[in-house]
Design an enzyme around this catalytic site. Structure first.
Site, PDB file in Angstrom:
ATOM      1  N   GLU A 150       0.853  -1.143  -0.145  1.00 50.58           N
ATOM      2  CA  GLU A 150       0.215   0.094   0.096  1.00 50.58           C
ATOM      3  C   GLU A 150       0.929   1.197   0.041  1.00 50.58           C
ATOM      4  OE1 GLU A 150      -2.742  -0.324   3.216  1.00 50.58           O
ATOM      5  OE2 GLU A 150      -3.823   1.430   2.519  1.00 50.58           O
TER       6      GLU A 150
HETATM    7  O1  LIG Z   1      -8.480   8.277  -4.943  1.00 48.55           O
HETATM    8  C1  LIG Z   1      -8.280   8.949  -3.721  1.00 48.55           C
HETATM    9  N1  LIG Z   1      -7.259   9.783  -3.696  1.00 48.55           N
HETATM   10  C2  LIG Z   1      -6.824  10.450  -2.338  1.00 48.55           C
HETATM   11  N2  LIG Z   1      -7.496  10.086  -1.473  1.00 48.55           N
HETATM   12  C3  LIG Z   1      -8.688   9.253  -1.129  1.00 48.55           C
HETATM   13  C4  LIG Z   1      -8.856   8.752  -2.510  1.00 48.55           C
HETATM   14  N3  LIG Z   1     -10.029   7.649  -1.895  1.00 48.55           N
HETATM   15  C5  LIG Z   1     -10.082   7.833  -0.733  1.00 48.55           C
HETATM   16  N4  LIG Z   1      -9.195   8.683  -0.216  1.00 48.55           N
HETATM   17  C6  LIG Z   1      -9.124   9.211   1.322  1.00 48.55           C
HETATM   18  O2  LIG Z   1      -8.784   8.064   2.065  1.00 48.55           O
HETATM   19  C7  LIG Z   1      -9.372   8.402   3.288  1.00 48.55           C
HETATM   20  C8  LIG Z   1     -10.011   7.047   3.822  1.00 48.55           C
HETATM   21  O3  LIG Z   1      -9.056   6.152   4.030  1.00 48.55           O
HETATM   22  P1  LIG Z   1      -9.577   4.596   3.615  1.00 48.55           P
HETATM   23  O4  LIG Z   1     -11.197   4.342   3.497  1.00 48.55           O
HETATM   24  O5  LIG Z   1      -8.914   4.385   2.259  1.00 48.55           O
HETATM   25  O6  LIG Z   1      -9.057   3.888   4.983  1.00 48.55           O
HETATM   26  P2  LIG Z   1      -7.952   2.606   4.732  1.00 48.55           P
HETATM   27  O7  LIG Z   1      -6.860   3.201   3.891  1.00 48.55           O
HETATM   28  O8  LIG Z   1      -7.394   2.643   6.320  1.00 48.55           O
HETATM   29  O9  LIG Z   1      -8.423   1.517   4.433  1.00 48.55           O
HETATM   30  C9  LIG Z   1     -10.097   9.417   3.232  1.00 48.55           C
HETATM   31  O10 LIG Z   1      -9.305  10.652   3.562  1.00 48.55           O
HETATM   32  C10 LIG Z   1     -10.535   9.930   1.790  1.00 48.55           C
HETATM   33  O11 LIG Z   1     -10.699  11.157   1.416  1.00 48.55           O
HETATM   34 CA   LIG Z   2      -6.712   3.901   1.558  1.00 48.03          CA
END
Ligand SMILES: O=c1[nH]cnc2c1ncn2[C@@H]1O[C@H](COP(=O)(O)OP(=O)(O)O)[C@@H](O)[C@H]1O
Ligand SMILES: [Ca+2]
Length: 406
Positions: A150
């Site tokens: 990641e």
């Molecule tokens: O395509 C993207 N580009 C940049 N930021 C993103 C994108 N998709 C989601 N985010 C951001 O990711 C964050 C949420 O994290 P996520 O749901 O991915 O959790 P995780 O990475 O812990 O699984 C939020 O700040 C959201 O704005």
């Molecule tokens: Ca994420």
């Protein structure tokens, strides 16, 4: 390339050459199954010459909330959300390329935190949706991504988009991603010393675009913004939370509310009798981060790209513009945290967690990673109109492994 194709090229500028527009265009579909939402990225590439990197032509992006992990007990409903997003790709990709266009879904921390049984059930349903679609479904097309990938793939994305992975003078930048359930830090160490003092599992060699990069990367599970809220409230990894009320000095005094995350309902509220404000909040949050993260010396003096929740919270508090992004110092987050936490009544229109979130970001940067007050953070959502997400790096990696590009 046949001679006829080359013959055409001499007569048309490359961007309008009809051969380029058709024969060398290809697509990749990457799903980001994050803890707070599911997103589809449909990328269009053009391979102008076989010896150069494919050029990214554009991206179609759509997202839905909540994430797959919210459907832990209804996997077929979760897969439904993926299907609706995939229908967009049917419209976006020309029919004759469907069979050549790979579709992949990678889940991150939300699914890592579920039981294996529940996570597998979700992945299985999604796999079925993919198999029923007209796209190319590679082996292992639906999986939980390794945390180290990641970070690396986000680093690849940012450094590709800023032009640091092509040409001779590569000045790569480090990346900070703050998700809902986990957080990643990734950079290319410049000093031998850093390699020596870093635990082995924080270093990963990665091959991309005919280069090998030995990167420092780590994903801290449970240190995403929303997981940190639960940790601060003392509710993370609790078996049963029914009815229990969790309190914090980081919340408005009179607040009493409910919050759903990862399919669990939490009740939480402010310290009605006790203290509230930045100072007690910082102490509370400090317990969550202090001594829990590895602190590489090298990063103290360098600047980083930061996105996801770093970006969102900076926008929410007018530290940066939503469209433009901007450059901040670590101390800007601290200043804002003090302002919000010490005037919680005035900020009661925004999320009740705003004080806690800003304080956590401050503590994570300073006490967690060990950044200085004046460390520069470049906050970006998009570079050249493309989302700064690990999904682009993952798509390059996918196309490379399928032999579509190299
Ligand atoms: O395509 C993207 N580009 C940049 N930021 C993103 C994108 N998709 C989601 N985010 C951001 O990711 C964050 C949420 O994290 P996520 O749901 O991915 O959790 P995780 O990475 O812990 O699984 C939020 O700040 C959201 O704005
Ligand atoms: Ca994420």
């Amino acid at each position: 390339h046949s001679n006829r194709e080359m013959w055409f090229r001499d007569f048309f500028p490359s961007n309008v050459c009809p051969i380029n527009a058709k024969a060398n265009t290809f697509y990749g579909i990457m799903f980001d199954a994050g803890s707070t939402g599911t997103r589809i990225h449909i990328y269009t590439f053009v391979q102008k010459t076989p010896e150069n990197l494919p050029e990214l032509e554009g991206e179609i992006f759509e997202s839905v909330k909540p994430g797959l992990s919210a459907y832990a007990d209804h996997p077929e409903k979760g897969a439904e959300t993926v299907k609706r997003l995939l229908d967009m790709a049917i419209d976006a990709v020309p029919q004759h390329l469907w069979k050549k266009t790979p579709v992949v879904l990678k889940a991150t921390a939300g699914l890592r935190l579920l039981s294996e049984e529940k996570a597998e059930a979700l992945l299985l349903e999604v796999r079925e949706v993919f198999e029923e679609s007209p796209f190319l479904v590679p082996e292992d097309s639906v999986s939980i991504m390794d945390g180290s990938h990641e970070g690396i793939l986000a680093w690849i994305t940012v450094n590709f988009l800023t032009g640091q992975l092509s040409g001779q003078n590569q000045h790569t930048v480090g990346t900070l991603d703050l998700g809902g359930a986990s957080t990643q830090i990734t950079f290319l160490p410049r000093f031998e010393e850093t390699l020596k003092e870093t635990p082995g599992d924080f270093l990963t060699s990665f091959e991309m675009f005919n280069n090998t990069y030995k990167l420092y990367t780590h994903s801290y599970l449970g240190f995403g913004l929303k997981a940190a809220r639960l940790a601060t409230l003392g509710a993370l990894n609790m078996e049963a939370v029914d009815g229990q009320m969790f309190h914090s000095s980081c919340l408005p005094k009179q607040l009493e509310a409910e919050w759903h995350f990862g399919g669990v309902k939490y009740r939480y509220g402010g310290n009605k009798e006790g203290e509230t404000g930045f100072k007690p909040c910082y102490l509370e949050v400090l317990k969550v981060v202090k001594g829990k993260l590895h602190q590489p010396d090298e990063i103290r003096g360098s600047s980083f790209y930061a996105f996801s929740y770093y970006y969102d919270r900076a926008v929410d508090t007018n530290l940066i513009d939503y469209e433009q992004g901007g450059v901040l110092e670590v101390r800007d987050f601290e200043r804002k945290a003090k302002e919000v936490c010490d005037n919680m009544e005035r900020y009661n229109t925004a999320s009740p967690f705003l004080c806690m979130d800003l304080t956590y970001i401050t503590a994570l940067l300073k006490e967690g990673f060990g950044f200085r007050d004046n460390t520069l953070l470049q906050l970006t959502k998009k570079v050249n109109n493309v989302e700064t997400s690990w999904t682009l790096g993952a798509t390059f990696h996918l196309l490379q492994s399928l032999g579509i590009t190299y």
